[in-house]
Design a protein around this motif. Structure first.
Motif, short mmCIF file in Angstrom:
data_model
loop_
_atom_site.label_atom_id
_atom_site.label_comp_id
_atom_site.label_asym_id
_atom_site.label_seq_id
_atom_site.Cartn_x
_atom_site.Cartn_y
_atom_site.Cartn_z
N TRP A 40 1.26 -1.21 -0.58
CA TRP A 40 -0.15 0.08 0.09
C TRP A 40 1.46 1.08 -0.46
CZ3 TRP A 40 -3.89 -1.73 4.73
CH2 TRP A 40 -4.16 -2.58 4.65
N LYS A 41 0.05 2.47 -0.61
CA LYS A 41 0.80 3.71 -0.07
C LYS A 41 1.54 4.01 1.53
CE LYS A 41 -0.30 5.56 -5.02
NZ LYS A 41 -1.41 7.20 -5.13
N LYS A 42 0.81 3.80 1.58
CA LYS A 42 0.41 3.84 3.34
C LYS A 42 1.07 2.49 3.98
CE LYS A 42 -4.23 5.91 4.10
NZ LYS A 42 -5.48 5.95 4.95
N ASP A 43 2.25 2.96 4.94
CA ASP A 43 3.13 2.57 5.39
C ASP A 43 2.72 1.35 6.87
OD1 ASP A 43 5.38 0.95 6.26
OD2 ASP A 43 6.80 2.49 7.26
N MET A 44 2.24 -0.07 6.32
CA MET A 44 1.50 -0.29 7.65
C MET A 44 1.37 -1.72 7.32
SD MET A 44 -1.15 1.68 8.87
CE MET A 44 -2.72 0.47 8.91
N LEU A 45 1.50 -2.40 8.52
CA LEU A 45 2.01 -3.49 9.66
C LEU A 45 1.10 -4.60 10.09
CD1 LEU A 45 4.32 -5.79 8.86
CD2 LEU A 45 5.04 -4.79 11.41
N PHE A 46 0.08 -5.56 9.81
CA PHE A 46 -0.64 -6.14 10.72
C PHE A 46 -0.19 -6.80 11.43
CE2 PHE A 46 -2.21 -3.82 7.31
CZ PHE A 46 -3.64 -3.00 8.02
N ARG A 47 -0.16 -7.49 12.70
CA ARG A 47 0.32 -8.59 13.13
C ARG A 47 -1.22 -9.64 13.77
NH1 ARG A 47 3.75 -4.56 15.29
NH2 ARG A 47 2.40 -4.98 17.10
N LEU A 48 -0.73 -11.40 14.01
CA LEU A 48 -1.27 -11.67 14.85
C LEU A 48 -0.44 -12.61 15.19
CD1 LEU A 48 -4.43 -12.35 15.80
CD2 LEU A 48 -4.32 -13.98 13.82
N SER A 49 -0.43 -13.09 17.15
CA SER A 49 0.33 -14.05 17.41
C SER A 49 -0.38 -14.73 18.53
CB SER A 49 1.34 -13.01 17.91
OG SER A 49 1.61 -12.66 18.74
N GLY A 50 -0.49 -15.77 18.85
CA GLY A 50 -0.82 -16.20 20.39
C GLY A 50 0.19 -17.39 20.69
N GLY A 51 -0.98 -17.92 21.35
CA GLY A 51 -0.19 -19.99 22.07
C GLY A 51 -0.07 -20.65 23.30
N VAL A 52 -0.04 -20.86 23.25
CA VAL A 52 -0.29 -21.83 24.85
C VAL A 52 0.80 -21.90 25.17
CG1 VAL A 52 -1.07 -23.86 26.16
CG2 VAL A 52 -2.09 -23.27 23.96
N TYR A 53 0.85 -20.36 26.32
CA TYR A 53 1.75 -20.49 27.61
C TYR A 53 2.13 -21.14 29.16
CZ TYR A 53 3.38 -16.57 24.14
OH TYR A 53 3.80 -16.81 22.65
N HIS A 54 3.10 -21.59 29.20
CA HIS A 54 2.89 -22.04 30.83
C HIS A 54 3.70 -21.00 31.58
CE1 HIS A 54 1.20 -25.83 28.88
NE2 HIS A 54 0.15 -25.85 29.74
N GLN A 55 3.81 -21.18 32.75
CA GLN A 55 4.75 -21.19 34.24
C GLN A 55 4.71 -22.36 34.94
OE1 GLN A 55 4.58 -16.81 35.19
NE2 GLN A 55 5.14 -17.32 36.96
N PRO A 56 6.07 -22.74 35.02
CA PRO A 56 6.44 -23.96 35.64
C PRO A 56 6.29 -23.23 37.09
CG PRO A 56 7.00 -24.75 34.49
CD PRO A 56 6.75 -23.26 33.78
N PRO A 57 6.04 -23.36 38.31
CA PRO A 57 6.10 -22.35 39.57
C PRO A 57 8.04 -23.04 39.88
CG PRO A 57 5.49 -25.35 40.14
CD PRO A 57 5.28 -24.90 38.53
N PHE A 58 8.21 -21.86 40.18
CA PHE A 58 8.96 -21.07 41.02
C PHE A 58 9.03 -21.39 42.02
CE2 PHE A 58 13.39 -18.33 41.82
CZ PHE A 58 14.28 -19.54 41.26
N TYR A 59 10.23 -21.57 42.75
CA TYR A 59 10.15 -21.32 44.38
C TYR A 59 9.68 -20.43 45.60
CZ TYR A 59 11.28 -21.75 49.39
OH TYR A 59 11.10 -21.31 51.25
N ARG A 60 9.19 -19.90 44.80
CA ARG A 60 8.40 -18.64 46.34
C ARG A 60 6.46 -19.14 45.54
NH1 ARG A 60 8.90 -12.29 45.95
NH2 ARG A 60 8.98 -12.16 43.94
N GLU A 61 6.63 -19.69 44.51
CA GLU A 61 5.33 -19.63 43.93
C GLU A 61 4.83 -21.22 44.65
OE1 GLU A 61 4.43 -19.40 39.22
OE2 GLU A 61 6.45 -19.12 39.82
N LEU A 62 5.58 -21.91 44.86
CA LEU A 62 5.10 -23.65 45.61
C LEU A 62 5.53 -23.36 47.44
CD1 LEU A 62 8.36 -25.77 44.57
CD2 LEU A 62 6.12 -25.68 43.44
N ARG A 63 5.45 -22.42 48.48
CA ARG A 63 5.66 -21.20 48.82
C ARG A 63 4.34 -20.95 49.48
NH1 ARG A 63 9.92 -18.09 52.43
NH2 ARG A 63 8.47 -16.28 51.60
N ASP A 64 3.42 -21.76 50.25
CA ASP A 64 2.56 -21.05 50.89
C ASP A 64 2.59 -19.78 52.10
OD1 ASP A 64 2.02 -22.31 53.17
OD2 ASP A 64 0.34 -24.25 52.62
#
Length: 821
Positions: free
Chosen positions: A558-582
């Motif tokens: 296009w004459k206009k300087d445009m860019l379109f993006r689409l991203s995603g997925g499944v993200y996990h966060q395995p627990p670090f020590y602080r997340e294991l301590r209640d």
């Protein structure tokens, strides 16, 4: 606008004028076979230079306008770099290869924030980071102005992104993952960000939808690249808050280079502006080095080392906080005894080896070891009084507390010690062919945590100890005295020796296609992690997760300087020590990884307005979270339930416009909206602790037209209040009140004595300086009373608990001097 400029004119005097703002292009010119090529002529319309015998060059060009640069050498075809647009003080690296048989013509358009990003990564100028004012200046100070990044604490470098918490952010320096201390609970105990701004070359940030090559976290990635110096340089930054110095070196044969930084900070003038009066004696010292060894053209070694000492000593004296309403004003008066002695010592050593097998194939080996020893020792007795406030305008006691309604005391004691050792060993590589890139990596991590937690809180009202609200205790004093042994209102005693072994890996493939003038880009990747948790008094548990991720980008013809993006997925966060301590200090090894399905859509539009470059970025996102581990947030201390007993969601939209609103400067406006809620034990959805709905951030730079060396940096931030938390043992479903809106303005005014076009001959006393500036900074310009959390105080008469806001820093004046040799 004119009024503001004339006010600045009256505040400071100007010296020399500059005719134009400049930027820098640098790099190494190579010939076929990747051999450095000397005596290459490099010319632009206004300037020119040539390469050294090792192929190095530095060229200064005019900023904010299209420039054509030509590389020429006898026996080689010219290289033409067309339509290069750089912003003021930006440094752009270009390493061309000069060929004998063909002509290369490269068209490059650099927007105010760098080249267009197809991988959902924002590029932030290091010069902006080093110049904008802030109570805790640095990389995070800029990130907090972005629409999806939230922080209500100017003393802290921690931030939450799109509804996540502080533990959900990845930070890399030259592909080396860095960590933060564990036990810090208040922002005034923090020292520095790990990232030393004086050593930074490039800053990249993704607030979601990032590629598989980055680690396993739910929210964001901060990807920092430290400098590889091309010349000797020294810079210093002095202010009332502390000092920093950095030195850049390079050997004569260019095979060894280093950049090192030393920082000292004292937050006394900020902390003493709070309502709690105290004898505050902190020492925050940090030494950091990044070394590069070039053993050959194919084999390079890098070393990153850091030693940090945070010695925090605080003796609180008194506090008065007025709160309530106009019709029912109240006051909390507190007198303290005791002190806090906290110490956080951290050290990191990392070695990275890169072997370039061919021009398109490279292997990397990265190892690092991080060690932290942390001590949190405190004995604080607080005697408090709740009372009404004298509102009589004719009274000499206006604003003072009268007619006490409740008297009590509170004793907090802590003897917490933690020793953590984290070892990483990773192998990475990439292979490129034409427009395709294949990247892969495997990593082993060993975490050895030794944690001793001993803390207690006793509450006394009207001379009677308040017992914890547990079954078997009835809080009906003083009417019915209780003669059993005194129980702490809250008490935790635990000792944990925990080891975690992690094996992770990723692979991703990206490709670029040209279709009838349209450019299409995609990236397909996946990560996986297997980890085992073991230790004393815990059951050994193993888990595995798999995370596919994808990104698409389209730049239409296009004459206009445009860019379109689409991203995603499944993200996990395995627990670090602080997340294991209640909350009771017990480690729950069966905590699973939190999971997020993340989708991000964005567009980017670059255009010229008033003959100057601008970029507009829009993004919309949605997260669906499972296996959520609920937590409470008090100041910067996070305490997890250590249960996967909740689900949550996040959605929002963001807008950011940046560009040269004033010629030769970069400013931006960002607006963000988000909503995040969680459902604990199927009781219904309530706001999460970081549910900050509306966010507006403005960075504005200006100068006086007739005195362009006199510059202003204005940093404005507004955000709606987050949930204010709840007392100990309280049900979060009952306490959903929010803190007041956060409003802050930081102003910096500086005069550039040396820099840009203002230079002096070598014989002049300023001739050896490449940069010299001095100025004044005003933090919290309008003296807004912002609160970070609440103190919960019990009224013995009504049995009610009052939420007393803990206010942040008030207006503070800082002086700053910067120089570079």
């Amino acid at each position: 606008m004119k009024c503001a400029r004339y006010i600045l004119l009256l505040l400071l005097c100007g010296l020399d004028l500059i005719n134009a703002q400049t930027a820098t292009i640098t790099g190494v010119v190579l010939e076929e076979g990747n051999k450095p090529l000397g005596d290459v002529n490099i010319s632009s319309i206004s300037n020119g230079t040539s390469t050294t015998s090792d192929g190095f060059y530095v060229l200064s060009i005019t900023a904010d306008q299209a420039t054509t640069i030509t590389f020429s050498h006898i026996g080689h075809e010219n290289i033409v770099l067309e339509n290069l647009v750089l912003t003021t003080n930006e440094t752009y690296e270009f390493n061309p290869v000069m060929k004998k048989d063909t002509i290369q013509v490269d068209g490059v358009t650099v927007t105010p924030t760098g080249e267009k990003s197809v991988d959902n990564i924002l590029v932030v100028s290091p010069n902006v980071i080093r110049k904008i004012p802030g109570a805790n200046a640095g990389v995070e100070n800029v990130l907090k102005l972005l629409p999806g990044v939230a922080s209500n604490n100017e003393l802290s470098t921690q931030y939450s992104v799109r509804g996540g918490n502080y533990d959900e952010n990845l930070v890399y320096i030259n592909e080396i993952e860095v960590y933060r201390p564990f036990l810090i609970r208040s922002a005034q105990q923090e020292g520095f960000s790990f990232v030393n701004s004086d050593m930074v070359q490039n800053v990249k940030f993704s607030s979601g939808g990032f590629q598989a090559k980055y680690g396993d976290k739910l929210s964001s990635v901060l990807d920092i690249t430290y400098k590889n110096p091309i010349a000797l340089g020294i810079q210093m930054d002095l202010s009332l808050l502390g000092a920093s110095a950095a030195i850049e070196t390079i050997s004569k044969n260019k095979n060894f280079s280093s950049v090192s930084g030393l920082r000292y900070r004292n937050n006394s003038i900020l902390v003493n502006s709070q309502q709690t009066k105290a004898n505050f004696n902190p020492t925050f010292v940090d030494l950091q080095s990044y070394l590069t060894f070039r053993f050959s053209k194919k084999l390079h070694f890098n070393f990153l080392g850091n030693v940090s000492v945070n010695d925090y000593r605080n003796e609180p004296i008194s506090r008065q906080t007025n709160f309530g309403t106009l019709t029912d004003p109240r006051a909390l008066i507190v007198d303290y005894e005791g002190n806090e002695k906290n110490r956080y010592n951290t050290a990191l050593g990392a070695l990275k080896a890169t072997y370039l097998i061919e021009d398109n194939l490279a292997l990397k080996l990265i190892s690092s070891i991080y060690h932290t020893t942390e001590e949190e020792h405190s004995d604080i007795i607080a005697t408090y009084e709740l009372g009404e406030v004298d509102t009589n305008l004719d009274s000499s006691d206006l604003g003072d507390a009268t007619a006490s309604k409740g008297i009590g005391s509170q004793r907090n004691r802590a003897r917490n010690n933690l020793d953590a050792l984290i070892f990483n060993l990773a192998q990475k590589g990439f292979y490129t062919k034409d427009e395709s890139v294949l990247e892969w990596g495997i990593k082993y991590t060993h975490e050895d945590i030794r944690d001793e937690l001993r803390e207690s809180e006793f509450i006394d009202s009207a001379g009677f100890s308040v017992r914890p609200p547990r079954s078997g205790f009835v809080n009906d004093q003083p009417e019915d005295p209780f003669n059993a042994p005194i129980e702490p209102y809250t008490g935790i005693t635990s000792r944990n020796l925990i080891k975690t072994n992690r094996f992770s890996g990723f692979a991703q493939f990206s490709q670029r296609h040209d279709w009838s003038g349209n450019v299409f880009y995609y990236n397909l990747g996946a990560r996986s992690q297997y980890w085992t948790v073991s230790g004393t008094n815990v059951t050994k548990v193993s888990n595995v997760v798999f995370s596919p991720r994808v990104q698409f980008a389209l730049k239409p013809d296009w004459k206009k300087d445009m860019l379109f993006r689409l991203s995603g997925g499944v993200y996990h966060q395995p627990p670090f020590y602080r997340e294991l301590r209640d909350s009771t200090g017990i480690v729950r090894s069966n905590v699973r990884a939190q999971k997020s399905l993340h989708i991000v859509y964005g567009s980017e539009y670059s255009f010229l307005l008033w003959g100057r470059p601008f970029t507009m970025v829009n993004e919309a996102y949605y997260k669906n979270l499972e296996n959520v581990n609920p937590y409470t947030l008090q100041d910067v201390r996070i305490r997890y339930a250590a249960k996967n007993n909740a689900s949550a969601y996040v959605y929002g939209a963001e807008f950011r416009l940046n560009g040269a609103f004033v010629p030769g400067t970069e400013s931006w406006l960002s607006i963000g909206y988000l909503k995040t809620e969680e459902n604990i034990n199927e009781r219904g959805y309530i706001s999460r602790p970081t549910d900050q709905r509306l966010k507006v951030g403005i960075l504005f730079q200006d100068y006086i037209p007739d005195m362009p060396n006199l510059r202003m940096f204005l940093n404005l931030l507004y955000s709606t209040g987050v949930p204010g938390g709840s007392p100990s043992y309280a049900d979060p479903y009952i306490f959903q009140n929010r803190l007041r809106d956060y409003k802050r303005a930081d102003l910096g005014i500086s005069h550039i004595f040396v820099g840009g076009e203002t230079k002096y001959p070598k014989k002049h006393w300023l001739g050896n300086l490449k940069e010299l500036s001095a100025g004044v900074e005003v933090f919290n310009l309008f003296n807004n009373q912002n609160s970070i959390t609440n103190t919960w105080v019990r009224d013995v008469d009504s049995k009610n608990e009052f939420a007393i806001p803990n206010f942040m820093t008030s207006r503070v004046l800082n002086l700053r001097l910067k120089m570079r040799f």
